[in-house]
Design a protein around this motif. Structure first.
Motif, PDB file in Angstrom:
ATOM      1  N   ALA A 271      28.083 -19.834 -25.102  1.00  0.00           N
ATOM      2  CA  ALA A 271      28.486 -18.527 -24.988  1.00  0.00           C
ATOM      3  C   ALA A 271      29.499 -18.379 -24.036  1.00  0.00           C
ATOM      4  CB  ALA A 271      27.128 -17.658 -24.621  1.00  0.00           C
ATOM      5  N   GLU A 272      29.453 -19.293 -23.031  1.00  0.00           N
ATOM      6  CA  GLU A 272      30.562 -18.965 -21.739  1.00  0.00           C
ATOM      7  C   GLU A 272      31.799 -19.473 -22.260  1.00  0.00           C
ATOM      8  OE1 GLU A 272      31.199 -17.830 -18.016  1.00  0.00           O
ATOM      9  OE2 GLU A 272      29.471 -17.612 -19.218  1.00  0.00           O
ATOM     10  N   LEU A 273      31.907 -20.400 -23.304  1.00  0.00           N
ATOM     11  CA  LEU A 273      33.299 -20.655 -23.695  1.00  0.00           C
ATOM     12  C   LEU A 273      33.830 -19.379 -24.495  1.00  0.00           C
ATOM     13  CD1 LEU A 273      32.984 -23.916 -25.553  1.00  0.00           C
ATOM     14  CD2 LEU A 273      34.523 -23.554 -23.490  1.00  0.00           C
ATOM     15  N   LYS A 274      33.359 -18.576 -25.355  1.00  0.00           N
ATOM     16  CA  LYS A 274      33.581 -17.201 -25.993  1.00  0.00           C
ATOM     17  C   LYS A 274      33.869 -16.125 -24.913  1.00  0.00           C
ATOM     18  CE  LYS A 274      31.771 -16.417 -30.094  1.00  0.00           C
ATOM     19  NZ  LYS A 274      33.139 -16.509 -30.735  1.00  0.00           N
ATOM     20  N   ARG A 275      32.736 -16.380 -24.016  1.00  0.00           N
ATOM     21  CA  ARG A 275      32.987 -15.046 -22.913  1.00  0.00           C
ATOM     22  C   ARG A 275      34.198 -15.170 -22.026  1.00  0.00           C
ATOM     23  NH1 ARG A 275      28.720 -15.873 -20.441  1.00  0.00           N
ATOM     24  NH2 ARG A 275      27.308 -14.919 -21.905  1.00  0.00           N
ATOM     25  N   THR A 276      34.602 -16.257 -21.776  1.00  0.00           N
ATOM     26  CA  THR A 276      35.751 -16.814 -20.914  1.00  0.00           C
ATOM     27  C   THR A 276      37.091 -16.296 -21.796  1.00  0.00           C
ATOM     28  OG1 THR A 276      34.829 -18.497 -19.681  1.00  0.00           O
ATOM     29  CG2 THR A 276      37.324 -18.543 -19.883  1.00  0.00           C
ATOM     30  N   ALA A 277      37.108 -16.736 -22.905  1.00  0.00           N
ATOM     31  CA  ALA A 277      38.164 -16.309 -23.931  1.00  0.00           C
ATOM     32  C   ALA A 277      38.280 -14.699 -23.961  1.00  0.00           C
ATOM     33  CB  ALA A 277      37.858 -16.976 -25.073  1.00  0.00           C
ATOM     34  N   MET A 278      37.137 -13.916 -24.030  1.00  0.00           N
ATOM     35  CA  MET A 278      37.190 -12.624 -24.298  1.00  0.00           C
ATOM     36  C   MET A 278      37.609 -11.747 -22.941  1.00  0.00           C
ATOM     37  SD  MET A 278      33.388 -12.042 -26.171  1.00  0.00           S
ATOM     38  CE  MET A 278      33.525 -10.349 -25.970  1.00  0.00           C
ATOM     39  N   ARG A 279      37.461 -12.411 -21.720  1.00  0.00           N
ATOM     40  CA  ARG A 279      37.896 -11.979 -20.570  1.00  0.00           C
ATOM     41  C   ARG A 279      39.248 -12.047 -20.439  1.00  0.00           C
ATOM     42  NH1 ARG A 279      33.153 -14.590 -16.662  1.00  0.00           N
ATOM     43  NH2 ARG A 279      31.416 -13.259 -17.160  1.00  0.00           N
ATOM     44  N   ILE A 280      39.729 -13.386 -20.855  1.00  0.00           N
ATOM     45  CA  ILE A 280      41.305 -13.395 -20.692  1.00  0.00           C
ATOM     46  C   ILE A 280      41.865 -12.599 -21.820  1.00  0.00           C
ATOM     47  CG2 ILE A 280      43.100 -15.027 -21.224  1.00  0.00           C
ATOM     48  CD1 ILE A 280      41.254 -17.141 -20.077  1.00  0.00           C
ATOM     49  N   GLU A 281      41.163 -12.284 -23.022  1.00  0.00           N
ATOM     50  CA  GLU A 281      41.991 -11.565 -23.946  1.00  0.00           C
ATOM     51  C   GLU A 281      41.990 -10.086 -23.595  1.00  0.00           C
ATOM     52  OE1 GLU A 281      43.958 -10.827 -27.722  1.00  0.00           O
ATOM     53  OE2 GLU A 281      43.537 -12.680 -26.537  1.00  0.00           O
ATOM     54  N   ALA A 282      40.866  -9.458 -22.907  1.00  0.00           N
ATOM     55  CA  ALA A 282      40.656  -8.295 -22.602  1.00  0.00           C
ATOM     56  C   ALA A 282      41.681  -7.783 -21.619  1.00  0.00           C
ATOM     57  CB  ALA A 282      39.443  -7.995 -22.188  1.00  0.00           C
ATOM     58  N   ALA A 283      41.911  -8.877 -20.856  1.00  0.00           N
ATOM     59  CA  ALA A 283      42.977  -8.747 -19.580  1.00  0.00           C
ATOM     60  C   ALA A 283      44.405  -8.517 -19.971  1.00  0.00           C
ATOM     61  CB  ALA A 283      42.871  -9.816 -18.769  1.00  0.00           C
TER      62      ALA A 283
END
Length: 302
Positions: A271-283
């Motif tokens: 879940a954290e792998l996906k969450r980290t990618a989501m945070r970067i993409e959102a930024a």
């Protein structure tokens, strides 16, 4: 720091001081006062009998004996007030002590400079100048760690390729990701070996110790390279299980574990792998929003 007043004793000091590249304004004023044996308060205090119509930078140029253009080039925030939108978004840190000695001719001066989060190693002198360095004497010698110096070179290559927008987010969220991983028992053989070399007497390393960040820096850069890639980041964000497994396999190939995570941490890790990618993409998307094409664009990162 902005000009203290419209009054100033506009007269060159006996000993001119050259500014250090990217030096903070407070650091430069402190060095100017120390070199000329003048209290900092007097250096910046107003004169009640001599009025100068020159602006702050021009007055400082006369006092320091340095060209105005040199001061403005070397000191990014010179004359800017806090909150000024033109101020660079950087952190303050001690400059490499060997660079300071070479430029100033003194081993006793400390210079506080503005750096970005991507400046972690002084490559020419192989010194750690990044996170957790609260004193120049704590800048670790990396002569025996060529992989860490090479990681900084790679870090800069990634920065040139992807730009600050993507890399700032990758470094911030990638570092947070690694911190959480180690708290949950994620272990890397290379990191453990570096810690043993950095702490040969005792393996106890305090939470905010430069050695803790030095030991994992190559792995942080490796993870950044993965999340910075639009292709691999898209696989981390997708709901397609096959593609997401491809991303997981690539992550494990580049960053093999010393031992497997505990059962309770495995689901969190995915879940954290996906969450980290989501945070970067959102930024990235927040800084460069998608154009309005007249219809709703579904985003897997939301």
């Amino acid at each position: 720091m902005s000009g203290p007043t419209g009054f100033w004793l506009v007269r060159p000091l006996p000993l001119p001081v050259k500014p250090f590249p990217r030096e903070t304004e407070d650091s430069y004023l402190w060095r100017l006062s120390q070199t000329n044996k003048i209290p900092l308060q007097r250096l910046t205090s107003p004169s009640h009998w001599l009025l100068s119509q020159r602006d702050y930078v021009s007055r400082l140029s006369i006092v320091s004996g340095q060209p105005r253009a040199s001061l403005l080039k070397a000191i990014p925030h010179l004359g800017m007030k806090k909150g000024d939108p033109g101020r660079p978004r950087q952190r303050g840190s001690y400059a490499c002590r060997h660079c300071v000695a070479r430029r100033t001719g003194s081993t006793h001066h400390s210079v506080w400079t503005w750096m970005s989060c991507h400046d972690q190693v002084c490559i020419p002198h192989r010194l750690w100048i990044g996170r957790a360095v609260d004193d120049p004497t704590r800048q670790l010698d990396l002569t025996e760690f060529p992989d860490i110096v090479e990681a900084q070179r790679r870090h800069y290559r990634l920065l040139r390729r992807h730009g600050h927008l993507v890399m700032d987010s990758c470094y911030q969220y990638g570092s947070d990701f690694w911190h959480s991983l180690f708290q949950r028992g994620y272990r890397l053989s290379d990191r453990a070996e570096r810690l043993r070399q950095l702490s040969p007497v005792t393996r106890e390393v305090r939470p905010f110790d430069p050695r803790r960040y030095v030991a994992v820096y190559p792995e942080i850069v490796e993870a950044i390279s993965l999340f910075a890639s639009p292709y691999w980041r898209s696989l981390a964000l997708t709901d397609n299980e096959t593609k997401f497994k491809e991303f997981r396999a690539e992550f494990n190939r580049r960053l093999p574990q010393e031992r497997a995570l505990r059962t309770t941490a495995r689901a969190w890790f995915l879940a954290e792998l996906k969450r980290t990618a989501m945070r970067i993409e959102a930024a990235v998307q927040h800084a460069h929003p998608e154009p309005d094409l007249g219809f709703v664009v579904r985003s897997e990162s939301r």
